[in-house]
Design a protein around this motif. Structure first.
Motif, PDB file in Angstrom:
ATOM      1  N   LEU A  75       0.848  -1.282   0.076  1.00  0.00           N
ATOM      2  CA  LEU A  75       0.012   0.147   0.105  1.00  0.00           C
ATOM      3  C   LEU A  75       0.928   1.136   0.037  1.00  0.00           C
ATOM      4  CD1 LEU A  75      -2.369  -1.233   2.617  1.00  0.00           C
ATOM      5  CD2 LEU A  75      -2.981  -1.277   0.225  1.00  0.00           C
ATOM      6  N   LEU A  76       2.185   1.098   0.289  1.00  0.00           N
ATOM      7  CA  LEU A  76       2.899   2.447   0.596  1.00  0.00           C
ATOM      8  C   LEU A  76       3.420   2.736  -0.844  1.00  0.00           C
ATOM      9  CD1 LEU A  76       5.256   1.504   3.658  1.00  0.00           C
ATOM     10  CD2 LEU A  76       2.825   3.188   3.495  1.00  0.00           C
TER      11      LEU A  76
ATOM     12  N   LYS B 199       6.125   4.477  -3.540  1.00  0.00           N
ATOM     13  CA  LYS B 199       7.875   4.009  -3.638  1.00  0.00           C
ATOM     14  C   LYS B 199       8.442   4.756  -2.519  1.00  0.00           C
ATOM     15  CE  LYS B 199      11.129   3.983  -7.121  1.00  0.00           C
ATOM     16  NZ  LYS B 199      11.887   4.441  -8.359  1.00  0.00           N
ATOM     17  N   ASP B 200       8.298   6.065  -2.466  1.00  0.00           N
ATOM     18  CA  ASP B 200       9.261   7.042  -1.619  1.00  0.00           C
ATOM     19  C   ASP B 200       8.648   7.135  -0.279  1.00  0.00           C
ATOM     20  OD1 ASP B 200      11.227   6.977  -3.511  1.00  0.00           O
ATOM     21  OD2 ASP B 200      10.498   8.827  -4.328  1.00  0.00           O
ATOM     22  N   GLU B 201       7.434   6.824   0.041  1.00  0.00           N
ATOM     23  CA  GLU B 201       6.916   6.798   1.323  1.00  0.00           C
ATOM     24  C   GLU B 201       7.633   6.163   2.499  1.00  0.00           C
ATOM     25  OE1 GLU B 201       2.200   6.981   3.286  1.00  0.00           O
ATOM     26  OE2 GLU B 201       2.875   5.783   1.284  1.00  0.00           O
ATOM     27  N   ARG B 202       7.918   6.910   3.724  1.00  0.00           N
ATOM     28  CA  ARG B 202       8.549   6.505   4.557  1.00  0.00           C
ATOM     29  C   ARG B 202       7.679   6.220   5.973  1.00  0.00           C
ATOM     30  NH1 ARG B 202      12.294   9.900   6.781  1.00  0.00           N
ATOM     31  NH2 ARG B 202      10.983  11.651   5.883  1.00  0.00           N
ATOM     32  N   VAL B 203       7.665   5.220   6.790  1.00  0.00           N
ATOM     33  CA  VAL B 203       7.151   4.973   7.882  1.00  0.00           C
ATOM     34  C   VAL B 203       7.841   5.468   8.843  1.00  0.00           C
ATOM     35  CG1 VAL B 203       6.431   3.193   9.557  1.00  0.00           C
ATOM     36  CG2 VAL B 203       5.856   2.791   7.182  1.00  0.00           C
ATOM     37  N   LEU B 204       7.565   6.514   9.616  1.00  0.00           N
ATOM     38  CA  LEU B 204       7.940   7.393  10.611  1.00  0.00           C
ATOM     39  C   LEU B 204       7.768   6.713  12.028  1.00  0.00           C
ATOM     40  CD1 LEU B 204       7.133  10.719   9.254  1.00  0.00           C
ATOM     41  CD2 LEU B 204       9.312   9.460   8.927  1.00  0.00           C
ATOM     42  N   SER B 205       6.635   6.364  12.548  1.00  0.00           N
ATOM     43  CA  SER B 205       6.413   5.650  13.555  1.00  0.00           C
ATOM     44  C   SER B 205       5.318   4.780  13.480  1.00  0.00           C
ATOM     45  CB  SER B 205       6.204   6.781  14.841  1.00  0.00           C
ATOM     46  OG  SER B 205       5.132   7.507  14.592  1.00  0.00           O
TER      47      SER B 205
ATOM     48  N   GLY C  23      -3.597  -1.196  14.930  1.00  0.00           N
ATOM     49  CA  GLY C  23      -2.485  -0.462  14.788  1.00  0.00           C
ATOM     50  C   GLY C  23      -2.761   0.911  14.076  1.00  0.00           C
ATOM     51  N   VAL C  24      -1.794   1.786  14.399  1.00  0.00           N
ATOM     52  CA  VAL C  24      -1.834   3.017  13.826  1.00  0.00           C
ATOM     53  C   VAL C  24      -0.255   3.355  13.343  1.00  0.00           C
ATOM     54  CG1 VAL C  24      -2.207   5.502  14.030  1.00  0.00           C
ATOM     55  CG2 VAL C  24      -3.670   4.146  15.348  1.00  0.00           C
ATOM     56  N   VAL C  25      -0.163   3.626  12.033  1.00  0.00           N
ATOM     57  CA  VAL C  25       1.151   3.938  11.498  1.00  0.00           C
ATOM     58  C   VAL C  25       1.118   5.454  10.911  1.00  0.00           C
ATOM     59  CG1 VAL C  25       2.909   3.287   9.798  1.00  0.00           C
ATOM     60  CG2 VAL C  25       1.360   1.512  10.953  1.00  0.00           C
ATOM     61  N   PHE C  26       1.972   6.181  11.226  1.00  0.00           N
ATOM     62  CA  PHE C  26       2.369   7.385  10.788  1.00  0.00           C
ATOM     63  C   PHE C  26       3.441   7.394   9.790  1.00  0.00           C
ATOM     64  CE2 PHE C  26       0.346   8.028  14.830  1.00  0.00           C
ATOM     65  CZ  PHE C  26      -0.462   8.955  14.699  1.00  0.00           C
ATOM     66  N   THR C  27       3.161   7.987   8.637  1.00  0.00           N
ATOM     67  CA  THR C  27       4.155   8.022   7.391  1.00  0.00           C
ATOM     68  C   THR C  27       4.442   9.322   7.389  1.00  0.00           C
ATOM     69  OG1 THR C  27       2.965   8.094   5.557  1.00  0.00           O
ATOM     70  CG2 THR C  27       3.296   5.843   6.305  1.00  0.00           C
TER      71      THR C  27
ATOM     72  N   ILE D 196      -1.769   9.047   7.703  1.00  0.00           N
ATOM     73  CA  ILE D 196      -2.134   8.105   8.953  1.00  0.00           C
ATOM     74  C   ILE D 196      -2.571   6.848   8.312  1.00  0.00           C
ATOM     75  CG2 ILE D 196      -3.105   7.770  11.257  1.00  0.00           C
ATOM     76  CD1 ILE D 196      -3.234  10.893  11.450  1.00  0.00           C
ATOM     77  N   LEU D 197      -2.097   5.859   8.458  1.00  0.00           N
ATOM     78  CA  LEU D 197      -2.807   4.431   8.481  1.00  0.00           C
ATOM     79  C   LEU D 197      -3.389   3.731   9.543  1.00  0.00           C
ATOM     80  CD1 LEU D 197       0.195   3.482   6.002  1.00  0.00           C
ATOM     81  CD2 LEU D 197      -2.294   3.698   5.083  1.00  0.00           C
ATOM     82  N   THR D 198      -4.590   3.341   9.646  1.00  0.00           N
ATOM     83  CA  THR D 198      -5.009   2.488  10.732  1.00  0.00           C
ATOM     84  C   THR D 198      -5.294   1.004  10.090  1.00  0.00           C
ATOM     85  OG1 THR D 198      -7.137   2.940  10.321  1.00  0.00           O
ATOM     86  CG2 THR D 198      -6.331   4.632  11.639  1.00  0.00           C
TER      87      THR D 198
END
Length: 133
Positions: free
Chosen positions: A36-37, A39-45, A53-57, A61-63
């Motif tokens: 889903l990410l 090409k250059d998207e980075r997961v920050l936390s 879960g919750v992921v901040f790129t 924000i991805l839940t």
């Protein structure tokens, strides 16, 4: 526990000890998010409850909502930072070691995240600010 309004569905993290988000390594949800990410998207936390879960790129924000007893069905929702109209933060206190983030999205409404005290809420605020302002 979830709510939905319009097309976007997000996990509803209620004020419950069970649903406090704990920080986890950024690669915790790698298998789920890799396709889903961008090409250059980075997961920050990344943060996790028991299963969700919750992921901040650097873009959104991805839940991650794990459903069913076996946990085979997974719902992932994406909220681009540019959709956020405002946000508020409640930091940790003397007796309350948890912090809260509430974001306001015009098409969805208010979304509240409760974090354990170890969460880097300052980093999250900076990520949202950099994309919203």
């Amino acid at each position: 526990m979830r709510f939905s309004k319009g097309m976007l569905k997000l996990i509803d993290f209620k004020n419950s000890q069970l649903f406090k988000l704990s920080q986890v390594p950024t690669n915790t949800f790698a298998d789920i998010l890799r396709p889903l990410l961008l090409k250059d998207e980075r997961v920050l936390s990344a943060y996790q409850t028991v299963r969700d879960g919750v992921v901040f790129t650097d873009l959104r924000i991805l839940t991650i909502n794990v459903q069913g007893a076996a946990g085979k069905k997974i719902d992932v929702s994406s909220l681009p930072y540019r959709s956020i109209r405002a946000f508020s933060v409640e930091s940790t206190g003397v007796l309350d070691s948890d912090c809260e983030l509430e974001i306001y999205v015009s098409s969805v409404g208010n979304i509240k995240f409760d974090f354990e005290g170890k969460a880097d809420i300052e980093l999250i605020c900076k990520m949202i600010s950099a994309c919203c302002l």
